[in-house]
Motif scaffolding. Structure first.
Motif, short mmCIF file in Angstrom:
data_model
loop_
_atom_site.label_atom_id
_atom_site.label_comp_id
_atom_site.label_asym_id
_atom_site.label_seq_id
_atom_site.Cartn_x
_atom_site.Cartn_y
_atom_site.Cartn_z
N PRO A 257 0.74 -1.41 -0.16
CA PRO A 257 0.04 0.13 -0.12
C PRO A 257 0.70 1.15 -0.02
O PRO A 257 0.35 2.20 -0.77
CB PRO A 257 -1.05 -0.31 1.24
N ALA A 258 1.98 1.16 0.65
CA ALA A 258 2.88 2.34 0.88
C ALA A 258 3.41 2.56 -0.68
O ALA A 258 3.42 3.79 -1.13
CB ALA A 258 4.00 2.19 1.75
N LEU A 259 3.75 1.75 -1.36
CA LEU A 259 4.31 1.88 -2.70
C LEU A 259 3.23 2.43 -3.64
O LEU A 259 3.62 3.23 -4.39
CB LEU A 259 4.92 0.52 -2.98
N LEU A 260 2.19 1.72 -3.66
CA LEU A 260 1.03 2.31 -4.57
C LEU A 260 0.58 3.55 -4.07
O LEU A 260 0.26 4.52 -5.12
CB LEU A 260 0.00 1.28 -4.64
N GLY A 261 0.57 4.01 -2.86
CA GLY A 261 0.12 5.36 -2.39
C GLY A 261 1.00 6.56 -2.81
O GLY A 261 0.63 7.40 -3.63
N ARG A 262 2.41 6.22 -2.80
CA ARG A 262 3.28 7.09 -3.36
C ARG A 262 3.40 7.08 -4.66
O ARG A 262 3.80 8.29 -5.24
CB ARG A 262 4.72 6.55 -2.72
N LEU A 263 3.25 5.92 -5.56
CA LEU A 263 3.11 6.05 -6.82
C LEU A 263 2.03 6.97 -7.36
O LEU A 263 2.20 7.79 -8.47
CB LEU A 263 2.94 4.60 -7.48
N ARG A 264 0.98 6.90 -6.75
CA ARG A 264 -0.31 7.75 -6.90
C ARG A 264 -0.20 9.21 -6.84
O ARG A 264 -0.38 10.12 -7.63
CB ARG A 264 -1.44 7.30 -6.27
N GLU A 265 0.52 9.36 -5.71
CA GLU A 265 1.03 10.85 -5.46
C GLU A 265 2.15 11.55 -6.29
O GLU A 265 1.84 12.62 -6.74
CB GLU A 265 1.37 10.91 -3.94
N SER B 3 -4.19 0.33 -8.91
CA SER B 3 -4.62 -1.11 -8.54
C SER B 3 -3.74 -2.00 -9.23
O SER B 3 -3.15 -1.91 -10.34
CB SER B 3 -6.00 -1.28 -9.16
N VAL B 4 -3.39 -3.26 -8.48
CA VAL B 4 -2.76 -4.29 -8.78
C VAL B 4 -3.74 -5.46 -8.99
O VAL B 4 -4.60 -5.83 -8.21
CB VAL B 4 -1.72 -4.79 -7.58
N LEU B 5 -3.68 -5.85 -10.37
CA LEU B 5 -4.78 -7.03 -10.90
C LEU B 5 -4.07 -8.11 -11.06
O LEU B 5 -2.85 -8.35 -11.43
CB LEU B 5 -5.48 -6.56 -11.85
N ALA C 168 -4.80 -5.37 -4.55
CA ALA C 168 -4.29 -4.20 -3.99
C ALA C 168 -4.87 -2.99 -4.55
O ALA C 168 -4.36 -2.98 -5.85
CB ALA C 168 -2.95 -4.28 -3.71
N SER C 169 -5.08 -1.92 -4.20
CA SER C 169 -5.29 -0.67 -4.70
C SER C 169 -5.52 0.42 -3.72
O SER C 169 -5.58 0.21 -2.38
CB SER C 169 -6.90 -0.80 -5.26
N LEU D 268 -3.08 2.16 -13.95
CA LEU D 268 -3.24 3.44 -13.47
C LEU D 268 -4.59 4.18 -14.12
O LEU D 268 -4.70 4.01 -15.31
CB LEU D 268 -1.79 4.22 -13.75
N SER D 269 -5.16 4.73 -12.88
CA SER D 269 -6.30 5.42 -13.43
C SER D 269 -6.24 7.01 -13.35
O SER D 269 -5.67 7.37 -12.23
CB SER D 269 -7.41 4.92 -12.90
#
Length: 851
Positions: free
Chosen positions: A508-516, A524-526, A549-550, A576-577
């Motif tokens: 979650p930390a990796l995806l959150g930082r990527l989104r920011e 999201s990871v599918l 994960a998303s 990525l959305s």
């Protein structure tokens, strides 16, 4: 004064013959005239080991009294005062009794070595600090006595004393290691064949690493750079290209052919940091290398073959795996390439050139953006189109200038166009300028011909310089843009990596930082979900994907639902959305997608470990329970059975006194069985979370006498000091009585004759504290938690104390009631168990009737 030499005998388990081999060496040294003394040798009652001591001089041990018990340790001062040439010190990892100069025996050995005295010592592999946790996982036993690895690695000689598991078990069965009463338990627990095999492999591998260090040190001291094929090491070179996966798998197969071979992957990055490789592909290849048991390395170098061979020789590689060149045939004619050059310079290192689908197809463009912006390029073309004619008009108005001056001014104009618009506008300016110079300034005028050779040379130099300058300016601008991009990418990577390190959950930390970082709405990871039969589905099937994960709002549920889909492998995709990314940004996202796959795998492994931990604990508890019950039920059952059988025997007439004694024996044995079964049931309920607790207000002045009555006559001399105004505690009366019985029974068991335990009580900070104080030998502080483990007894020397559930059960029952049990040291020696329970909340005072 030179430092003494240390020789260590390393064993995989107790009983392999370390001490015997050490004493053999000591006797050989003594027969050769060396002054040898024994500082400390523990024979463990083994007659062959004791006989090996023979007439060797022994330094008398030092007696140390701790908690009323006398222990003996090596007398370090006496050894240093004796100053022999060689001293024998057994059990290097031993913990000294408090009161000795050093807390660990290996520290004693360090002082002896510093005094210039050589030492022979022994250690088991389970006592090495670096693999202590691995040994605990294999054997289920945590070794509390450890020695730092660097102490053993610093020894001049480490000799392995080896024995097969079967031979060691035969020694155990013949009584050559432990006393007869411990043989069955040892063979069924620590000395199982699987445990001994694993420990033996650990010892061999650790010693192999030590030998590698010695070999590397020798090669460095002797200045040896040639490869010694003492151990296969396969190095695979990665360029970041698509052929990397093929090379890694090929190198892994090469390494697998040799038992114990090492696999190392290396990528040579350009020293300017502007290598045009795909970081996402390198990240995925690194994951692949590590999944195959190899290690990934990255080195800097401008000369790739030299840097690659320097790395291979530095790690003492025996084989090098390279990919066939991706360059075209014409490029290979101009330069031999990395593979051919490396092969020519490899020397004794075997080089494998592996073909792949990309070989000979040329290097594909990586889609690097233009060096300058579109606006600047258009401005450059405009300057070339209008500037060169304008310069011609100005030069025509100055008739006194020579052709050389005209060429220099046109060259300055081309340089100006190159600085503004880059390569192609400058080439247009150079071509146009050469034509204008030929038409207007080179005789014959107004004709595209040149009459004089000097003018032809001048125009040729002009065109060449103009092209070279425009090329250099364009390359410099491109490098500047690449450097800025690389710096931005590195900062993004560092920011995201920092976010992952600071986060409690990496994915979650990796995806959150990527989104920011990329201002996305959601990430999201599918994963492709299996069908009902567990078979993998196809990506285009309806409902084939599931979100594992998303982060963000409305994450995509399929690759097509988002703006950008980045495949990680055959089953994972990061979507990525929010907005589409540029091609350069996608490379960074691919690198993080590979890391997201690693983070997802780690989370799943952690979840599996968390799921398996209770099962493993339950299995360990069940195994210990069966072992304990099979052992500890036997004695009371046998006693009760013998007493009842004797009473029922028609062949024997018992007097009244003997009959009462037999009945008392049966009664006592059955009471022990009852307490044991009750403890086992309560412990099983605690483990299952099914223990019923009914908390109510209870006074300790009422609970303590009930517990003492249950203990019977043995508790008659226990003194109590419970204040009359002590507030009521919040507890379950039945469970509290069980807790008090176990704690007081433990104190009675360890109290010296004529010094019964004392029970005191007080209230502090909303808690009632009850202390059970004994003046026995006590427990070292570092073993306080050990006594609360189920099926453990400190010392564990007799068979009459039950399965060791008392204190573990007491702590569990106390915590179930909202309290706690902690040990303390009794002033003057002994152990104090402190039971803390919450005070019952007092109801608010009722208001009186209105006046």
């Amino acid at each position: 004064m030179s430092r003494g030499e240390l020789r260590i005998y390393l064993g995989a388990a107790p009983g392999v013959g370390k001490t015997y081999a050490m004493l053999e060496e000591a006797r050989r040294r003594a027969e050769r005239g060396t002054d040898v003394v024994i500082g400390f040798v523990e024979t463990h009652g083994r007659p062959h080991t004791a006989a090996m001591i023979g007439d060797l001089e022994q330094v008398p041990r030092r007696a140390i009294t701790y908690r009323g018990v006398e222990f003996t340790e090596m007398d370090l001062d006496a050894v240093l005062a004796r100053r022999p040439e060689l001293v024998v010190v057994d059990e290097l990892a031993h913990t000294n009794v408090p009161g000795a100069r050093n807390d660990k025996r290996w520290r004693d050995v360090q002082e002896i070595l510093d005094a210039g005295i050589s030492v022979l010592s022994t250690v088991n592999v389970q006592h090495l600090e670096s693999i202590n946790d691995v040994v605990a996982q294999i054997t289920g036993t945590t070794q509390r006595e450890t020695v730092p690895d660097e102490v053993v690695r610093a020894a001049e000689q480490v000799e392995l004393v080896d024995m097969t598991p079967e031979a060691l078990r035969r020694r155990m069965a013949h009584g050559n290691i432990y006393r007869p009463d411990r043989i069955d338990a040892a063979l069924g627990n620590y000395f199982r064949v699987g445990n001994l095999t694993a420990l033996r492999e650990l010892a061999l591998l650790w010693l192999a690493d030590k030998v590698d260090e010695q070999l590397d040190a020798y090669r460095a001291q002797q200045g040896i750079s040639d490869t010694w094929e003492a151990r296969e090491r396969v190095v695979v070179a990665l360029t970041g290209g698509p052929e990397g996966d093929t090379l890694i798998r090929r190198a892994a197969r090469v390494a697998a052919r040799s038992k114990g071979a090492d696999l190392l992957a290396v990528h040579v990055a350009r020293s300017d940091g502007l290598a045009g490789v795909d970081p996402a592909r390198l990240a995925r290849q690194r994951v692949l290398v590590e999944s195959l048991g190899g290690t990934y390395h990255q080195v800097l170098g401008t000369d790739v073959p030299a840097a690659l061979l320097d790395f291979a020789r530095g790690v003492n590689a025996t084989q090098l795996v390279l990919g066939a060149s991706r360059r075209g045939r014409f490029a290979q004619v101009l330069s031999r390439g990395v593979g051919v050059t490396t092969t020519a310079l490899s020397g004794p290192i075997d080089v494998h050139l592996v073909t792949h689908p990309e070989a000979g197809r040329g290097r594909r463009a990586t889609g690097v953006p233009a060096a300058l912006s579109r606006r600047r390029r258009l401005l450059g073309f405009a300057l070339a189109g209008f500037g060169m004619p304008l310069l011609t008009v100005l030069l025509r108005a100055l008739p006194d200038l020579t052709l050389t001056n005209d060429i220099l001014l046109f060259l300055a104009g081309v340089v100006g166009v190159a600085l503004v618009g880059g390569r192609w506008p400058a080439l247009v300016a150079a071509l146009g300028g050469s034509l204008l110079l030929n038409w207007f300034f080179t005789p014959p005028y107004h004709a595209l011909t040149i009459a004089e050779a000097d003018n032809l040379l001048a125009l040729g130099v002009f065109v060449g310089v103009a092209v070279a300058v425009s090329w250099v300016v364009d390359v410099a601008a491109r490098r500047t843009r690449e450097a800025a991009r690389a710096s931005a990418d590195a900062q993004t990577l560092a920011t995201v990596a920092g976010g992952v390190l600071r986060g409690e959950r990496p994915l979650p930390a990796l995806l959150g930082r990527l989104r920011e970082t990329f201002a996305l709405r959601a990430v999201s990871v599918l994963e492709l979900a299996p069908d009902a039969q567990g078979r993998p589905t196809r990506a285009r099937d309806e409902g084939a994907w599931r979100v594992v994960a998303s982060v963000g709002e409305s994450p995509a549920g399929s690759p097509g639902a988002g703006e950008t889909a980045v495949p990680v492998d055959d089953r994972l995709t990061v979507v990525l959305s929010g907005r589409r990314l540029e091609a350069a940004d996608r490379r960074i996202v691919e690198a993080f997608a590979a890391q997201a796959a690693v983070a997802l795998r780690q989370e799943r492994l952690a979840e599996e470990a968390a799921t398996a931990r209770p099962l493993a604990e339950a299995d360990r508890m069940r195994t210990a329970l069966l072992a304990a019950v099979s052992h500890d039920l036997r004695t009371p059952l046998a006693s009760a059975k013998a007493a009842v059988s004797s009473l029922r025997s028609p062949d024997i007439e018992f007097e009244a006194e003997d009959r009462d004694e037999l009945l008392a024996t049966a009664d006592e044995s059955l009471d022990r069985l009852g307490r044991l079964v009750a403890n086992l049931l309560d412990m099983s309920r605690l483990q299952a979370g099914a223990l019923g607790v009914s908390v109510t207000a209870i006074g300790l002045e009422d609970a303590v006498p009930l517990a003492l009555d249950e203990l019977g006559p043995v508790a008659a001399d226990v003194t109590t000091d419970i204040p009359a105004d002590l507030p009521a505690a919040s507890a379950d009366p039945g469970l509290l009585e069980r807790v008090l019985v176990n704690i007081v029974a433990n104190a009675l068991r360890h109290s010296p004759p004529g010094q019964p335990p004392t029970i005191t009580a007080s209230a502090h900070a909303g808690q009632v504290e009850l202390r059970v104080i004994d003046t026995g030998p006590g427990i070292p502080e570092d073993q306080w938690e050990h006594v609360f483990l189920p099926f453990q007894r400190l010392g564990d020397r007799d068979n009459q104390t039950g399965v060791g559930l008392g204190l573990a059960l007491s702590r569990g029952l106390a915590e179930a009631m909202g309290g706690s049990i902690t040990p303390e040291t009794t002033p003057g020696g002994g152990l104090t168990m402190v039971l803390r329970l919450p005070v019952t909340a007092q109801p608010p005072p009722s208001e009186g009737p209105p006046a």
